[in-house]
Design a protein around this motif. Structure first.
Motif, PDB file in Angstrom:
ATOM      1  N   GLY A  68      83.805  27.489  35.481  1.00  0.00           N
ATOM      2  CA  GLY A  68      82.457  27.386  34.916  1.00  0.00           C
ATOM      3  C   GLY A  68      81.607  26.364  35.652  1.00  0.00           C
ATOM      4  N   VAL A  69      82.142  25.188  35.886  1.00  0.00           N
ATOM      5  CA  VAL A  69      81.389  24.122  36.573  1.00  0.00           C
ATOM      6  C   VAL A  69      81.011  24.550  37.985  1.00  0.00           C
ATOM      7  CG1 VAL A  69      81.629  21.791  37.561  1.00  0.00           C
ATOM      8  CG2 VAL A  69      82.294  22.223  35.194  1.00  0.00           C
ATOM      9  N   ASN A  70      81.942  25.200  38.686  1.00  0.00           N
ATOM     10  CA  ASN A  70      81.683  25.603  40.065  1.00  0.00           C
ATOM     11  C   ASN A  70      80.827  26.870  40.140  1.00  0.00           C
ATOM     12  OD1 ASN A  70      83.117  23.759  42.054  1.00  0.00           O
ATOM     13  ND2 ASN A  70      84.727  24.147  40.540  1.00  0.00           N
ATOM     14  N   ALA A  71      80.986  27.789  39.212  1.00  0.00           N
ATOM     15  CA  ALA A  71      80.211  29.037  39.245  1.00  0.00           C
ATOM     16  C   ALA A  71      78.761  28.794  38.833  1.00  0.00           C
ATOM     17  CB  ALA A  71      80.846  30.074  38.332  1.00  0.00           C
ATOM     18  N   LEU A  72      78.542  27.873  37.903  1.00  0.00           N
ATOM     19  CA  LEU A  72      77.188  27.570  37.445  1.00  0.00           C
ATOM     20  C   LEU A  72      76.452  26.645  38.422  1.00  0.00           C
ATOM     21  CD1 LEU A  72      77.821  27.105  33.631  1.00  0.00           C
ATOM     22  CD2 LEU A  72      76.758  29.056  34.757  1.00  0.00           C
ATOM     23  N   GLY A  73      77.158  26.118  39.392  1.00  0.00           N
ATOM     24  CA  GLY A  73      76.526  25.268  40.400  1.00  0.00           C
ATOM     25  C   GLY A  73      76.348  23.841  39.964  1.00  0.00           C
ATOM     26  N   LEU A  74      77.011  23.424  38.875  1.00  0.00           N
ATOM     27  CA  LEU A  74      76.910  22.031  38.445  1.00  0.00           C
ATOM     28  C   LEU A  74      77.544  21.097  39.479  1.00  0.00           C
ATOM     29  CD1 LEU A  74      77.811  22.470  34.666  1.00  0.00           C
ATOM     30  CD2 LEU A  74      75.532  22.270  35.689  1.00  0.00           C
ATOM     31  N   THR A  75      78.490  21.600  40.202  1.00  0.00           N
ATOM     32  CA  THR A  75      79.116  20.878  41.309  1.00  0.00           C
ATOM     33  C   THR A  75      79.565  21.894  42.337  1.00  0.00           C
ATOM     34  OG1 THR A  75      80.797  19.265  41.923  1.00  0.00           O
ATOM     35  CG2 THR A  75      81.419  20.862  40.275  1.00  0.00           C
ATOM     36  N   LYS A  76      79.837  21.453  43.540  1.00  0.00           N
ATOM     37  CA  LYS A  76      80.180  22.397  44.606  1.00  0.00           C
ATOM     38  C   LYS A  76      81.479  21.988  45.300  1.00  0.00           C
ATOM     39  CE  LYS A  76      75.758  24.237  45.228  1.00  0.00           C
ATOM     40  NZ  LYS A  76      75.660  25.412  44.496  1.00  0.00           N
ATOM     41  N   PHE A  77      82.430  21.340  44.563  1.00  0.00           N
ATOM     42  CA  PHE A  77      83.659  20.916  45.227  1.00  0.00           C
ATOM     43  C   PHE A  77      84.613  22.076  45.466  1.00  0.00           C
ATOM     44  CE2 PHE A  77      84.696  20.308  40.745  1.00  0.00           C
ATOM     45  CZ  PHE A  77      85.982  20.806  40.639  1.00  0.00           C
ATOM     46  N   ASP A  78      84.455  23.206  44.742  1.00  0.00           N
ATOM     47  CA  ASP A  78      85.315  24.379  44.962  1.00  0.00           C
ATOM     48  C   ASP A  78      84.512  25.633  44.619  1.00  0.00           C
ATOM     49  OD1 ASP A  78      87.595  25.842  45.598  1.00  0.00           O
ATOM     50  OD2 ASP A  78      88.486  25.635  43.615  1.00  0.00           O
ATOM     51  N   ILE A  79      83.655  26.052  45.543  1.00  0.00           N
ATOM     52  CA  ILE A  79      82.808  27.219  45.280  1.00  0.00           C
ATOM     53  C   ILE A  79      83.631  28.495  45.405  1.00  0.00           C
ATOM     54  CG2 ILE A  79      80.694  26.046  45.978  1.00  0.00           C
ATOM     55  CD1 ILE A  79      80.935  27.413  48.682  1.00  0.00           C
ATOM     56  N   TYR A  80      83.012  29.577  44.874  1.00  0.00           N
ATOM     57  CA  TYR A  80      83.682  30.871  44.916  1.00  0.00           C
ATOM     58  C   TYR A  80      84.132  31.156  46.327  1.00  0.00           C
ATOM     59  CZ  TYR A  80      84.541  35.836  44.280  1.00  0.00           C
ATOM     60  OH  TYR A  80      85.124  37.067  44.233  1.00  0.00           O
ATOM     61  N   PRO A  81      85.319  31.571  46.556  1.00  0.00           N
ATOM     62  CA  PRO A  81      86.430  32.177  45.842  1.00  0.00           C
ATOM     63  C   PRO A  81      87.456  31.185  45.299  1.00  0.00           C
ATOM     64  CG  PRO A  81      86.842  32.488  48.163  1.00  0.00           C
ATOM     65  CD  PRO A  81      85.581  31.712  48.036  1.00  0.00           C
ATOM     66  N   PHE A  82      87.070  29.954  45.044  1.00  0.00           N
ATOM     67  CA  PHE A  82      87.910  28.953  44.391  1.00  0.00           C
ATOM     68  C   PHE A  82      89.235  28.714  45.125  1.00  0.00           C
ATOM     69  CE2 PHE A  82      85.580  31.260  40.982  1.00  0.00           C
ATOM     70  CZ  PHE A  82      84.622  30.287  40.747  1.00  0.00           C
ATOM     71  N   ILE A  83      89.133  28.401  46.385  1.00  0.00           N
ATOM     72  CA  ILE A  83      90.316  28.190  47.229  1.00  0.00           C
ATOM     73  C   ILE A  83      91.099  26.960  46.779  1.00  0.00           C
ATOM     74  CG2 ILE A  83      91.032  27.650  49.576  1.00  0.00           C
ATOM     75  CD1 ILE A  83      89.035  29.687  50.498  1.00  0.00           C
ATOM     76  N   LEU A  84      90.411  25.898  46.380  1.00  0.00           N
ATOM     77  CA  LEU A  84      91.106  24.699  45.916  1.00  0.00           C
ATOM     78  C   LEU A  84      91.898  24.986  44.621  1.00  0.00           C
ATOM     79  CD1 LEU A  84      91.620  21.733  46.489  1.00  0.00           C
ATOM     80  CD2 LEU A  84      89.572  21.184  45.172  1.00  0.00           C
ATOM     81  N   LEU A  85      91.305  25.785  43.733  1.00  0.00           N
ATOM     82  CA  LEU A  85      92.006  26.176  42.505  1.00  0.00           C
ATOM     83  C   LEU A  85      93.232  27.012  42.849  1.00  0.00           C
ATOM     84  CD1 LEU A  85      92.089  26.250  39.403  1.00  0.00           C
ATOM     85  CD2 LEU A  85      90.650  28.282  39.509  1.00  0.00           C
ATOM     86  N   ASN A  86      93.085  27.913  43.793  1.00  0.00           N
ATOM     87  CA  ASN A  86      94.201  28.746  44.246  1.00  0.00           C
ATOM     88  C   ASN A  86      95.300  27.866  44.845  1.00  0.00           C
ATOM     89  OD1 ASN A  86      95.699  30.964  44.808  1.00  0.00           O
ATOM     90  ND2 ASN A  86      94.289  31.849  46.293  1.00  0.00           N
ATOM     91  N   LEU A  87      94.895  26.854  45.613  1.00  0.00           N
ATOM     92  CA  LEU A  87      95.866  25.936  46.194  1.00  0.00           C
ATOM     93  C   LEU A  87      96.579  25.130  45.096  1.00  0.00           C
ATOM     94  CD1 LEU A  87      97.086  24.698  48.745  1.00  0.00           C
ATOM     95  CD2 LEU A  87      95.206  23.059  48.748  1.00  0.00           C
ATOM     96  N   ALA A  88      95.851  24.735  44.068  1.00  0.00           N
ATOM     97  CA  ALA A  88      96.457  24.005  42.949  1.00  0.00           C
ATOM     98  C   ALA A  88      97.488  24.875  42.224  1.00  0.00           C
ATOM     99  CB  ALA A  88      95.378  23.545  41.978  1.00  0.00           C
ATOM    100  N   PHE A  89      97.147  26.158  42.023  1.00  0.00           N
ATOM    101  CA  PHE A  89      98.115  27.075  41.393  1.00  0.00           C
ATOM    102  C   PHE A  89      99.345  27.265  42.280  1.00  0.00           C
ATOM    103  CE2 PHE A  89      94.715  29.142  38.623  1.00  0.00           C
ATOM    104  CZ  PHE A  89      95.221  28.566  37.477  1.00  0.00           C
ATOM    105  N   SER A  90      99.166  27.374  43.572  1.00  0.00           N
ATOM    106  CA  SER A  90     100.300  27.525  44.493  1.00  0.00           C
ATOM    107  C   SER A  90     101.193  26.297  44.453  1.00  0.00           C
ATOM    108  CB  SER A  90      99.798  27.751  45.921  1.00  0.00           C
ATOM    109  OG  SER A  90      99.087  28.960  46.002  1.00  0.00           O
TER     110      SER A  90
END
Length: 187
Positions: A68-90
């Protein structure tokens, strides 16, 4: 009250002094899946936490906020396709999978050890039961022999009583005959 029983060595022992966990004690080292030190206890707690509803709810809330924070543009530390989130899950999967597999392996070892200990315990109980059955059979045989002897003594007692009664009657009759002869002879 001390009740004699038999342990696995077939020697009579007092029930108060029997180690009821004697088959499980050799497997006590398997109690903690990862060992018994501080790191092992934390690793086990971490592995157990992965399967809880709290973990799933908290992870879902964090992911929803992250997206939500990244998709709404409130911050841009992990923009779509959310690679950092994917890395965290890995990264999470890289640590979670081995911990869960290790926990399952150790649990399987504990289950096997406890099953073996339970089998030994059941075998020991069966042996003790057979010994108690043998003792009960011996006691029953002794009781039957004592009853047979008691019956013989009762029969002998009856015969002796009948013989004493017959002798008493015979002595009484002779005494009466002698008394009668004395009475007749003195008149």
């Amino acid at each position: 009250m001390k009740t004699p029983i038999s342990d696995s060595a077939s020697a009579p022992v007092d029930i108060e002094h029997v180690d009821h966990l004697r088959f499980h004690r050799p497997h006590a080292h398997l109690a903690a899946p990862f060992g018994n030190d501080w790191v092992a206890l934390k690793a086990e707690a971490f592995a157990r936490f992965f399967g809880t509803p709290i973990f799933l709810v908290v992870q879902t809330i964090i992911v929803a906020i992250w997206i939500g924070v990244n998709a709404l543009g409130l911050t841009k530390f992990d923009i779509y396709p959310f690679i950092l989130l994917n890395l965290a899950f890995s990264l999470q999967a890289a640590y979670a999978a081995p911990l869960i597999l290790l926990a399952q392996t150790r649990q399987a070892e504990r289950d096997k050890a406890h099953a073996e200990a339970d089998a030994l315990h059941r075998e020991d109980l069966a042996t003790a039961y057979e010994q108690r059955q043998e003792i009960a059979a011996q006691n029953a045989a002794q009781m039957l022999e004592l009853l047979r002897q008691n019956t013989q003594l009762t029969e002998i007692t009856q015969k002796l009583t009948a013989r004493i009664e017959a002798l008493t009657v015979e002595v009484h009759n002779r005494f009466l005959q002698t008394d009668t002869k004395l009475s007749v002879g003195s008149s």
